[in-house]
Design a protein around this motif. Sequence first.
Motif, PDB file in Angstrom:
ATOM      1  N   THR A  68      39.947  45.903  74.568  1.00  0.00           N
ATOM      2  CA  THR A  68      39.797  46.971  73.590  1.00  0.00           C
ATOM      3  C   THR A  68      39.065  48.159  74.214  1.00  0.00           C
ATOM      4  N   ASN A  69      39.173  49.297  73.546  1.00  0.00           N
ATOM      5  CA  ASN A  69      38.450  50.490  73.999  1.00  0.00           C
ATOM      6  C   ASN A  69      36.948  50.238  74.021  1.00  0.00           C
ATOM      7  N   GLY A  70      36.465  49.511  73.006  1.00  0.00           N
ATOM      8  CA  GLY A  70      35.040  49.215  72.948  1.00  0.00           C
ATOM      9  C   GLY A  70      34.593  48.345  74.102  1.00  0.00           C
ATOM     10  N   GLU A  71      35.377  47.331  74.431  1.00  0.00           N
ATOM     11  CA  GLU A  71      35.029  46.443  75.546  1.00  0.00           C
ATOM     12  C   GLU A  71      35.002  47.194  76.869  1.00  0.00           C
ATOM     13  N   LEU A  72      35.928  48.148  77.021  1.00  0.00           N
ATOM     14  CA  LEU A  72      36.016  48.906  78.276  1.00  0.00           C
ATOM     15  C   LEU A  72      35.121  50.134  78.282  1.00  0.00           C
ATOM     16  N   LYS A  73      34.519  50.437  77.107  1.00  0.00           N
ATOM     17  CA  LYS A  73      33.673  51.621  76.975  1.00  0.00           C
ATOM     18  C   LYS A  73      34.434  52.903  77.348  1.00  0.00           C
ATOM     19  N   ILE A  74      35.664  52.994  76.865  1.00  0.00           N
ATOM     20  CA  ILE A  74      36.485  54.178  77.094  1.00  0.00           C
ATOM     21  C   ILE A  74      35.933  55.347  76.272  1.00  0.00           C
ATOM     22  N   SER A  75      35.740  56.488  76.908  1.00  0.00           N
ATOM     23  CA  SER A  75      35.188  57.648  76.199  1.00  0.00           C
ATOM     24  C   SER A  75      36.083  58.880  76.260  1.00  0.00           C
ATOM     25  N   SER A  76      37.005  58.933  77.210  1.00  0.00           N
ATOM     26  CA  SER A  76      37.880  60.104  77.329  1.00  0.00           C
ATOM     27  C   SER A  76      38.995  60.040  76.298  1.00  0.00           C
ATOM     28  N   GLY A  77      39.595  61.186  76.000  1.00  0.00           N
ATOM     29  CA  GLY A  77      40.651  61.259  75.002  1.00  0.00           C
ATOM     30  C   GLY A  77      41.830  60.357  75.334  1.00  0.00           C
ATOM     31  N   ASN A  78      42.364  59.698  74.314  1.00  0.00           N
ATOM     32  CA  ASN A  78      43.515  58.804  74.448  1.00  0.00           C
ATOM     33  C   ASN A  78      44.617  59.222  73.485  1.00  0.00           C
ATOM     34  N   TYR A  79      45.831  58.724  73.748  1.00  0.00           N
ATOM     35  CA  TYR A  79      46.926  58.881  72.796  1.00  0.00           C
ATOM     36  C   TYR A  79      47.039  57.598  71.965  1.00  0.00           C
ATOM     37  N   TYR A  80      47.249  57.771  70.677  1.00  0.00           N
ATOM     38  CA  TYR A  80      47.463  56.631  69.780  1.00  0.00           C
ATOM     39  C   TYR A  80      48.946  56.286  69.773  1.00  0.00           C
ATOM     40  N   PHE A  81      49.262  54.999  69.824  1.00  0.00           N
ATOM     41  CA  PHE A  81      50.659  54.566  69.766  1.00  0.00           C
ATOM     42  C   PHE A  81      50.813  53.422  68.783  1.00  0.00           C
ATOM     43  N   THR A  82      52.061  53.171  68.380  1.00  0.00           N
ATOM     44  CA  THR A  82      52.406  52.093  67.449  1.00  0.00           C
ATOM     45  C   THR A  82      53.534  51.263  68.062  1.00  0.00           C
ATOM     46  N   PRO A  83      53.941  50.172  67.408  1.00  0.00           N
ATOM     47  CA  PRO A  83      55.067  49.377  67.920  1.00  0.00           C
ATOM     48  C   PRO A  83      56.407  50.110  67.881  1.00  0.00           C
ATOM     49  N   ASP A  84      56.436  51.342  67.374  1.00  0.00           N
ATOM     50  CA  ASP A  84      57.660  52.139  67.390  1.00  0.00           C
ATOM     51  C   ASP A  84      57.798  52.950  68.674  1.00  0.00           C
ATOM     52  N   ASP A  85      56.756  52.954  69.504  1.00  0.00           N
ATOM     53  CA  ASP A  85      56.740  53.802  70.689  1.00  0.00           C
ATOM     54  C   ASP A  85      57.051  53.026  71.967  1.00  0.00           C
ATOM     55  N   ASP A 130      38.346  49.477  68.266  1.00  0.00           N
ATOM     56  CA  ASP A 130      38.710  48.056  68.275  1.00  0.00           C
ATOM     57  C   ASP A 130      40.164  47.814  68.660  1.00  0.00           C
ATOM     58  N   MET A 131      40.883  48.885  68.999  1.00  0.00           N
ATOM     59  CA  MET A 131      42.280  48.742  69.416  1.00  0.00           C
ATOM     60  C   MET A 131      42.375  48.480  70.920  1.00  0.00           C
ATOM     61  N   MET A 132      43.472  47.834  71.324  1.00  0.00           N
ATOM     62  CA  MET A 132      43.718  47.592  72.739  1.00  0.00           C
ATOM     63  C   MET A 132      43.978  48.909  73.469  1.00  0.00           C
ATOM     64  N   HIS A 133      43.444  48.981  74.686  1.00  0.00           N
ATOM     65  CA  HIS A 133      43.654  50.144  75.536  1.00  0.00           C
ATOM     66  C   HIS A 133      44.682  49.799  76.619  1.00  0.00           C
ATOM     67  N   VAL A 134      45.644  50.687  76.821  1.00  0.00           N
ATOM     68  CA  VAL A 134      46.655  50.493  77.863  1.00  0.00           C
ATOM     69  C   VAL A 134      46.557  51.632  78.864  1.00  0.00           C
ATOM     70  N   GLY A 135      46.315  51.275  80.107  1.00  0.00           N
ATOM     71  CA  GLY A 135      46.346  52.230  81.206  1.00  0.00           C
ATOM     72  C   GLY A 135      47.470  51.861  82.161  1.00  0.00           C
ATOM     73  N   SER A 136      47.730  52.718  83.111  1.00  0.00           N
ATOM     74  CA  SER A 136      48.786  52.436  84.081  1.00  0.00           C
ATOM     75  C   SER A 136      48.553  51.114  84.803  1.00  0.00           C
ATOM     76  N   ARG A 149      36.210  56.125  70.919  1.00  0.00           N
ATOM     77  CA  ARG A 149      34.900  55.604  70.539  1.00  0.00           C
ATOM     78  C   ARG A 149      34.751  55.497  69.029  1.00  0.00           C
ATOM     79  N   GLN A 150      35.695  56.102  68.304  1.00  0.00           N
ATOM     80  CA  GLN A 150      35.614  56.140  66.851  1.00  0.00           C
ATOM     81  C   GLN A 150      36.500  55.077  66.222  1.00  0.00           C
ATOM     82  N   ASN A 151      36.159  54.689  64.972  1.00  0.00           N
ATOM     83  CA  ASN A 151      37.017  53.780  64.219  1.00  0.00           C
ATOM     84  C   ASN A 151      38.275  54.521  63.768  1.00  0.00           C
ATOM     85  N   PRO A 152      39.419  53.853  63.703  1.00  0.00           N
ATOM     86  CA  PRO A 152      39.628  52.434  64.022  1.00  0.00           C
ATOM     87  C   PRO A 152      39.993  52.184  65.486  1.00  0.00           C
TER      88      PRO A 152
END
Length: 217
Positions: free
Chosen positions: A64-81, A43-49, A37-40
């Motif tokens: 995005t997380n904002g569009e889906l209204k995701i509120s639970s804890g997520n892991y941050y990833f980059t194109p290296d993962d 506005d990032m894409m959310h990936v679920g199973s 729910r926090q920046n940044p």
Amino acid sequence: MREEPQKETEIGPIPESWEVVAFIDSVSIKNGQVDPRQNPFVDMMHVGSENIESDTGRLVKLCTNGELKISSGNYYFTPDDVLYSKIRPYLNKVALPDFEGTCSADMYPLRSESHFIRDFLFYYLLSDDFKKAAMSFQDRTGIPKINRAQLGSINLACPAKEEQSGIAEVLFTCDSRRDLAQRKKSQLQDLFRTLLHELMTAKTSVRELDIQSLLPA
């Protein structure tokens, strides 16, 4: 790839120059969750199973997380993962994102800097051998899943990075050809349905058709 003699190991026969390494010693699993729910991150894409296609790793219907209204804890990833779904290992859901984003707690962002190149690790995790190893843990709990300790206990076959690159390139080429064939099949099916409708409603005569000009390149 080089018709190298094989040797017997605890995970079965592998080429003589390859090593057997433990997952826990060769691949790191992301720790620490972020607030989507926090920046940044909002506005990032959310990936679920549910956004990962089984057996191919194709990502679908991302928001995005904002569009889906995701509120639970997520892991941050980059194109290296590489993203691996720990829920229902038999579904074989692994993804190779080319963007920054967050994933649900049911996913593991993975990275290997010492033993594996990213593309090879992706294909290895999609392999039947790895799926079978992961599935051996899923019946030990009420919900089919694999936890960090179980994942870390799996042994992996590790070729030299130059060979990993060659293997990954071959598999990427196979995937590209498969995807092209599937697109052509879909186009031909759409063409068939359209022509069938035109013919059945007498809007088009068979004598008027130039079939070759309608086929996909």
